[in-house]
Design a protein around this motif. Structure first.
Motif, mmCIF file in Angstrom:
data_model
loop_
_atom_site.group_PDB
_atom_site.id
_atom_site.type_symbol
_atom_site.label_atom_id
_atom_site.label_comp_id
_atom_site.label_asym_id
_atom_site.label_seq_id
_atom_site.Cartn_x
_atom_site.Cartn_y
_atom_site.Cartn_z
ATOM 1 N N CYS A 164 36.418 50.626 22.600
ATOM 2 C CA CYS A 164 35.776 51.183 23.779
ATOM 3 C C CYS A 164 35.923 50.228 24.972
ATOM 4 O O CYS A 164 35.691 49.030 24.850
ATOM 5 C CB CYS A 164 34.303 51.410 23.480
ATOM 6 N N HIS A 203 33.078 55.678 24.239
ATOM 7 C CA HIS A 203 32.255 56.459 23.326
ATOM 8 C C HIS A 203 31.631 57.652 24.042
ATOM 9 O O HIS A 203 31.048 57.489 25.113
ATOM 10 C CB HIS A 203 31.096 55.596 22.792
ATOM 11 N N CYS A 257 28.985 55.894 26.165
ATOM 12 C CA CYS A 257 29.431 54.847 27.085
ATOM 13 C C CYS A 257 30.067 55.468 28.324
ATOM 14 O O CYS A 257 30.834 54.811 29.030
ATOM 15 C CB CYS A 257 30.409 53.921 26.376
HETATM 16 ZN ZN LIG Z 1 31.271 52.135 23.793
#
Ligand SMILES: [Zn+2]
Ligand SMILES: [Zn+2]
Length: 75
Positions: A7, A30, A42
């Motif tokens: 990520c 994410h 995220c």
């Molecule tokens: Zn993330």
């Protein structure tokens, strides 16, 4: 070694069913794709007003990453 990229926002690996790609920086992040998934997103996704396409953006591009509290407030 894996083929999946971590990520861009938090640096953790991303499960295939939670991976999204930021439309702005093309970085993986994410994103829960089902409401019954737990964990944190995220980034965010929304529908573009005119194109009616899904727009993805990671928290870095949204300016919401905030890993650490700002210290000193000095840009
Ligand atoms: Zn993330
Ligand atoms: Zn981004």
């Amino acid at each position: 070694m894996t083929e999946t990229s971590p990520c861009r926002v938090c640096g953790d690996d991303i499960a295939p069913d939670r991976a999204a790609t930021c439309n702005n920086c093309q970085g993986p992040f994410h994103l829960r794709t089902r409401q019954d998934q737990d964990g944190t997103d995220c980034g965010d996704v929304w529908i573009h007003d005119q194109h009616l396409s899904l727009e993805f953006a990671c928290n870095l591009c949204l300016g919401k990453a905030g890993k650490e509290p700002a210290i000193g407030e000095g840009h």
